[in-house]
Design an enzyme around this catalytic site. Structure first.
Site, mmCIF file in Angstrom:
data_model
loop_
_atom_site.group_PDB
_atom_site.id
_atom_site.type_symbol
_atom_site.label_atom_id
_atom_site.label_comp_id
_atom_site.label_asym_id
_atom_site.label_seq_id
_atom_site.Cartn_x
_atom_site.Cartn_y
_atom_site.Cartn_z
ATOM 1 N NE ARG A 166 34.825 63.871 43.941
ATOM 2 C CZ ARG A 166 34.259 62.815 44.066
ATOM 3 N NH1 ARG A 166 34.404 61.505 43.410
ATOM 4 N NH2 ARG A 166 33.374 62.565 45.013
ATOM 5 C CD GLU A 204 50.050 31.039 14.619
ATOM 6 O OE1 GLU A 204 49.859 31.007 13.263
ATOM 7 O OE2 GLU A 204 50.520 30.212 15.204
#
Length: 390
Positions: free
Chosen positions: A246, A91
């Site tokens: 790349r 909670e």
């Protein structure tokens, strides 16, 4: 707008907000919580209370989520007992998550008995709390807090919402193109075994998240007491930022369990969080260790929310959060965390008789509690992520 009642301006509830307060507590503090509920409602604030108002038959998690999202404030009754309660900690986490998402402080901590500041979860230390065990005027302060206008959460963080920007940058600048197809690239590794009885490797990349945000610049095998070994790489070719083809490399490691079993995994640090560590260390940004911890929590929640919305990324990773609060550079427990994560992921992948969609639903919506050596809850796993704030 608000209505005046006995000196307190009761805010008018708007839109989906149906209550002024959701009161959370553990069973040991029920009497105090019920008395608090009675006194608050006597001043015409509207409350939701689990024992009285939760939908019978609905999942507890859903009841809690609905109560928090439909309440203007969550009143956290915090005692030594509630800090040991799994549901109370959930909670608290959910209330903090609500604060992050709406950028307003939506919880009010009320401390009982001998609870000290150091006992509190880190994010709760950034707001003014009420100590009912020491302050006779605690009810007046609570009513005044319930009537007060909203405060921006970011106003309580010296460097502002750094974590939010880092999370989005990490996603768009890296994870969005790296994660899709990660499982297929891992299956192409020479360490992958198609025979599940022989396999010691999971299909997800393991993203390592030290609690201090101190992501080391060296390889994992230099920090593991000899239990982690560099084994190779998996590669992705991507046209990026003007660079054609790349090469993005993700490292394959092996890790040895305490029982001597060897597992393989693709893993790396969540490197962008090092920015928060550097900001804390430099002193220029004004970040203190607790500020870093708060931003770290916000980063974890934000990146989870982002990735949960991208179906191509959701099942391709697992974040492993581990404590390194001494910042000594030692990660002796890291191999154990990695082995546990691989074991759990392989168990999910190899579960017999489960439809993949059903299995994934269990992963996405399931909650499990991680405990420390003393049996105390130290983290809550939501879906694919482990979030530790206590």
């Amino acid at each position: 707008m608000s209505s005046q009642t006995e000196g307190y301006d009761v805010p008018v509830l708007k839109n989906h907000v149906l209550y002024h307060a959701f009161i959370t507590h553990c069973e040991a503090d029920l009497v105090f919580a019920m008395n608090l509920l009675k006194q608050i409602e006597q001043h015409h604030f509207r409350c939701i209370f689990a024992k009285r108002d939760f939908n019978v038959g609905a999942a507890v998690i859903d009841n809690i989520a609905n109560a928090i999202s439909s309440s203007r404030r969550t009143v956290l009754v915090i005692s030594k007992a509630s800090l040991r309660s799994q549901w109370c900690k959930y909670e608290m986490l959910a209330a903090i998550d609500d604060t992050h998402r709406n950028n307003r402080i939506s919880f009010i901590p009320i401390l009982l008995h001998n609870v000290k500041d150091d006992d509190l979860p880190h994010p709760l230390r950034f707001v003014t709390y009420i100590h009912a065990g020491k302050d006779k005027d605690y009810l007046h302060k609570l009513l005044r807090a319930l009537a007060a206008p909203d405060e921006d959460w970011e106003d309580h963080i010296p460097a502002g919402n750094v974590a939010h920007g880092l999370a989005w940058s990490y996603y768009f600048g890296y994870l969005k193109f790296l994660l899709p197809g990660m499982d297929k690239r891992i299956e192409c590794s020479k360490h992958w075994k198609t025979d599940s009885t022989k396999r010691r490797m999971c299909k997800k990349i393991l993203l390592l998240y030290p609690s201090s945000c101190h992501c080391r610049l060296r390889r994992l095998d230099e920090d593991s007491s000899g239990r982690i070994t560099h084994e190779g790489e998996v590669e992705l070719l991507q046209d990026r930022a003007g660079v054609v083809g790349r090469v993005y490399k993700n490292t394959v490691y092996s890790v040895v369990s305490k029982e001597g079993k060897k597992f393989y995994f693709v893993g790396e640090y969540v490197t962008c969080i090092r920015t928060m560590y550097e900001m804390e260390q430099s002193g220029i940004a004004g970040l203190k260790p607790d500020d870093t911890r708060l931003l770290s929590t916000k980063f974890l929640i934000t990146i989870k929310q982002i990735l949960d919305r991208d179906k191509d990324c959701t099942n391709m990773y697992r974040i492993i959060f581990y404590e390194d609060s001494d910042q000594s550079g030692k990660t002796a427990s890291l191999p154990d965390h990695i082995v546990k994560a691989i074991d759990e992921e392989m168990e999910m992948e190899n579960a017999d008789g489960l439809d993949p969609l059903v299995r994934q639903h269990a992963i996405d919506s399931g909650i499990s509690i991680e405990k420390d050596s003393d049996g105390q809850t130290e983290s809550i796993q939501l879906g694919n992520e482990i979030i530790n704030i206590f």
